[in-house]
Design an enzyme around this catalytic site. Structure first.
Site, mmCIF file in Angstrom:
data_model
loop_
_atom_site.group_PDB
_atom_site.id
_atom_site.type_symbol
_atom_site.label_atom_id
_atom_site.label_comp_id
_atom_site.label_asym_id
_atom_site.label_seq_id
_atom_site.Cartn_x
_atom_site.Cartn_y
_atom_site.Cartn_z
ATOM 1 N N LYS A 109 1.433 4.481 -2.792
ATOM 2 C CA LYS A 109 1.350 5.907 -2.474
ATOM 3 C C LYS A 109 2.618 6.646 -2.907
ATOM 4 O O LYS A 109 2.560 7.811 -3.319
ATOM 5 C CB LYS A 109 1.085 6.087 -0.979
ATOM 6 C CG LYS A 109 -0.291 5.587 -0.545
ATOM 7 C CD LYS A 109 -1.402 6.223 -1.368
ATOM 8 C CE LYS A 109 -2.777 5.749 -0.965
ATOM 9 N NZ LYS A 109 -3.851 6.400 -1.746
ATOM 10 N N TYR A 116 0.840 -1.204 0.000
ATOM 11 C CA TYR A 116 0.000 0.000 0.000
ATOM 12 C C TYR A 116 0.873 1.252 0.000
ATOM 13 O O TYR A 116 0.641 2.195 -0.776
ATOM 14 C CB TYR A 116 -0.910 -0.027 1.231
ATOM 15 C CG TYR A 116 -1.667 1.240 1.493
ATOM 16 C CD1 TYR A 116 -2.754 1.615 0.708
ATOM 17 C CD2 TYR A 116 -1.306 2.084 2.547
ATOM 18 C CE1 TYR A 116 -3.452 2.782 0.966
ATOM 19 C CE2 TYR A 116 -1.997 3.248 2.813
ATOM 20 C CZ TYR A 116 -3.075 3.599 2.023
ATOM 21 O OH TYR A 116 -3.763 4.764 2.278
#
Length: 266
Positions: free
Chosen positions: A145, A141
């Protein structure tokens, strides 16, 4: 009045953004229809659909993503990688002036995590992280980003778009903060205390990053409250956006009678 599009509008941060910008002209997008919000369903990993759905807004606040720091790559690569690229392509196609990209503390948190398999854990004396420090993702994750921040940098320099990479901490109500800390304190963890973003401060921050003039693009904003145990630096965000956070996790935890703040948990 500013014309603002919000993806992920039915999520936790999205709902705070709607309240923060209620006096602006808002166009709301979500993954599916929501009974209590007037949103347009959109599949952000579908580039043509994203381009077709977006209009001639001034600002795009791109919050839509798979938000799980425990997700495997196949679960985040579509919405978080393709979705970020599609957001910038759609914004450029429609002449959007500013994109606020919902990044995360997970883009820079590996060095302060207990281990690579426990990303939401911090003990001891963590290193202070400033907006210009190198990426240090702690999960797949977090990697997505970092990609989104890099994509924003590319579009900022290529087409002169205003880009804000907003590294969001952990949006929790006061009661939720107390519950998280109660579960973690026995292990000496301070992650929740450091990363807390209160609903009130979230609204202050979203309004600031969406409407304040930028001195440079791209720019990174750290999205947390004024927690005394923080290790994400707030100085730069406060100066750039005149952000004035009012809440401190330590004060909430010391005051059991602080009460509820009504954060919607949908």
């Amino acid at each position: 009045m500013t014309d603002i599009a919000i993806t992920g509008a039915s999520g936790r941060v999205g709902r705070q953004a709607i309240e923060a910008l209620s006096d602006e002209d808002l166009t709301l997008f979500s993954h599916s229809e929501t009974e209590d919000l007037d949103t347009t369903p959109i599949e952000i990993s579908d580039r043509d659909a994203f381009v077709d759905a977006l209009g001639d807004q001034d600002v795009l606040i791109h919050l839509a993503a798979n938000p799980s720091p425990r997700a495997e790559w196949d679960a985040v690569s579509g919405p978080n990688v393709d979705g970020a690229y599609n957001a910038y392509e759609a914004a450029e196609d429609h002449g959007v002036e500013r994109v606020v990209f919902a990044s995360s503390n997970h883009a820079v948190n590996m060095g302060n995590a207990v281990s690579s398999i426990r990303p939401e854990s911090t003990i001891g004396s963590p290193a202070v992280i400033r907006p210009d420090d190198a990426p240090d993702p702690d999960t797949y994750y977090g990697v997505t980003k970092v990609f989104g921040e890099a994509m924003g940098s590319y579009y900022a320099h290529r087409v002169g778009m205003d880009v804000v990479n907003l590294r969001i901490g952990w949006l929790l109500s006061r009661d939720e903060l107390r519950e998280e800390v109660a579960d973690r304190d026995a292990a000496g963890e301070r992650y929740a205390r450091a990363m807390w973003l209160s609903p009130d401060d979230c609204r202050r921050l979203i309004r600031a990053v969406a409407t304040r003039a930028l001195s440079k693009t791209p720019t990174v904003a750290h999205g947390i409250s004024r927690n005394s145990e923080r290790f994400l630096s707030l100085t730069e965000t406060m100066l750039e956006f005149d952000y004035r956070p009012q809440d401190d996790a330590a004060e909430v935890l010391d005051d059991e009678d602080d009460g509820r703040d009504g954060l919607t948990t949908t």
